[in-house]
Write an enzyme that holds these catalytic residues in place. Structure first.
Site, short mmCIF file in Angstrom:
data_model
loop_
_atom_site.label_atom_id
_atom_site.label_comp_id
_atom_site.label_asym_id
_atom_site.label_seq_id
_atom_site.Cartn_x
_atom_site.Cartn_y
_atom_site.Cartn_z
N HIS A 101 8.93 -11.00 -5.69
CA HIS A 101 7.48 -11.08 -5.52
C HIS A 101 6.84 -9.73 -5.81
O HIS A 101 7.51 -8.70 -5.91
CB HIS A 101 7.10 -11.53 -4.11
N ASP A 103 3.75 -7.62 -3.95
CA ASP A 103 3.01 -7.71 -2.69
C ASP A 103 1.54 -8.04 -2.90
O ASP A 103 0.88 -7.43 -3.75
CB ASP A 103 3.10 -6.38 -1.92
N HIS A 257 9.75 -7.00 -6.46
CA HIS A 257 10.87 -6.52 -5.65
C HIS A 257 11.47 -7.67 -4.85
O HIS A 257 10.85 -8.74 -4.70
CB HIS A 257 10.47 -5.34 -4.76
N ARG A 272 6.15 -0.51 6.57
CA ARG A 272 5.47 -0.54 5.26
C ARG A 272 3.98 -0.33 5.40
O ARG A 272 3.36 -0.90 6.31
CB ARG A 272 5.73 -1.91 4.59
C1 SIN Z 1 8.88 -6.24 1.24
O1 SIN Z 1 8.89 -7.24 0.56
O2 SIN Z 1 7.89 -5.53 1.34
C2 SIN Z 1 10.14 -5.84 1.98
C3 SIN Z 1 11.10 -5.10 1.11
C4 SIN Z 1 12.31 -4.67 1.88
O3 SIN Z 1 12.35 -4.82 3.10
O4 SIN Z 1 13.23 -4.15 1.25
#
Ligand code: SIN
Length: 288
Positions: A101, A103, A257, A272
């Site tokens: 995805h 974000d 990612h 995050r």
């Molecule tokens: C996310 O999708 O922001 C999480 C990525 C992660 O935890 O590695």
């Protein structure tokens, strides 16, 4: 440290670079912030190791790049609503972000980037994969590129955050709220021209893209599936092995990612922040 002399080491052919010699908790000069931003745009995802960031310091660093997003479906920290705690407890089966995805693509304007800080990392596993959607676009044939350039796509948080969605299964350990009936839709060009570099990238993703604008879901499915398959080709990817204190900063306008879920029975804890684009009024004022 002088921004122009940031030591950068590329980690893969399509994207990704590790930057050393910067303490992200410090009050960095404008020159260093500009160098980090340039490295982000050029390498699409950048990594830092050995950092020691409080939530307030992570917020302060993130704000140097733009306003920070408050996630509509995931509760932030009580004192820092912009900071999402991404936690997988040993007993959890599902992880957050465990699918390709980009974000927040369900919002009206594409997010600039996400800054993820590792607090606690499993002994093995829990790496994050990244895929360059600029490289994916560039590898398409001229005919398909031309077709896609005329298309917009509809993105929504509904599937992911609805009661049966992947992220909704994280409701207990991460206070994820349900999107059903409340998520709006956003329409974005399928080929996004990067506002800073002018480089083109595919901007559709399996988590949030529902269909092409003006097409039914059924008509959209075969071409979307083809693009999703193409875009995760290994040649477009890099992989990051976390340590406590590592930071990854990725550009959501050109990167997908995927958080791997391969550490059953272990705990993983990340924080995050996500950088929104500047509001249009501020952009206009800045341009004079
Ligand atoms: C996310 O999708 O922001 C999480 C990525 C992660 O935890 O590695």
């Amino acid at each position: 440290m002088s921004g122009s002399s940031l030591p950068v080491r590329r980690v893969a052919g399509a994207l990704g670079a590790e930057i050393s010699g910067v303490d992200l908790s410090a009050d960095l000069s404008d020159e260093t912030i500009a160098a980090i931003r340039n490295a982000l745009v050029e390498h699409q995802v950048i990594f830092f190791r050995g950092q020691n960031l409080t939530p307030a310091q992570q917020v302060a660093f993130g704000r140097r790049f733009g306003p920070l997003n408050i996630h509509p479906y995931v509760a932030g920290m009580p004192d820092h609503p912009e900071v999402m705690e991404i936690v997988k407890e040993p007993e959890d089966k599902v992880n957050f972000g465990g699918g390709w995805h980009s974000d927040m693509s369900f919002l009206a304007e594409p997010s600039i980037g996400s800054i993820l800080y590792a607090v606690e990392i499993p002994e093995y596993g829990g790496d994050t994969l990244f895929a360059s959607q600029a490289a994916a676009y560039e590898a398409l044939s001229p005919g398909l590129k031309a077709t896609l350039e005329g298309l917009n796509a509809v993105h929504s948080a509904n599937r992911e955050y609805s009661s049966s969605g992947h992220s909704a299964q994280k409701r207990k350990s991460m206070q994820v709220v349900e999107a059903e009936g409340m998520a709006g839709e956003a329409v974005h060009p399928v080929v996004l021209v990067h506002p800073e570099s002018g480089r083109k990238a595919l901007y559709v993703n399996p988590a949030f893209t529902e269909r092409f604008e003006g097409w039914s879901r059924r008509d959209s499915r075969p071409l979307l599936d083809y693009l999703f398959q193409h875009s995760r080709n290994e040649a477009f990817t890099c992989r990051f092995r976390w340590e406590p204190g590592s930071v990854a900063f990725w550009d959501n306008r050109q990167v997908w990612h995927y958080a791997l879920n391969d550490y059953p029975g272990q705990r993983r804890h990340m924080r995050r922040v996500t950088v929104d684009p500047q509001p249009a009024r501020v952009r206009l004022a800045a341009a004079g």
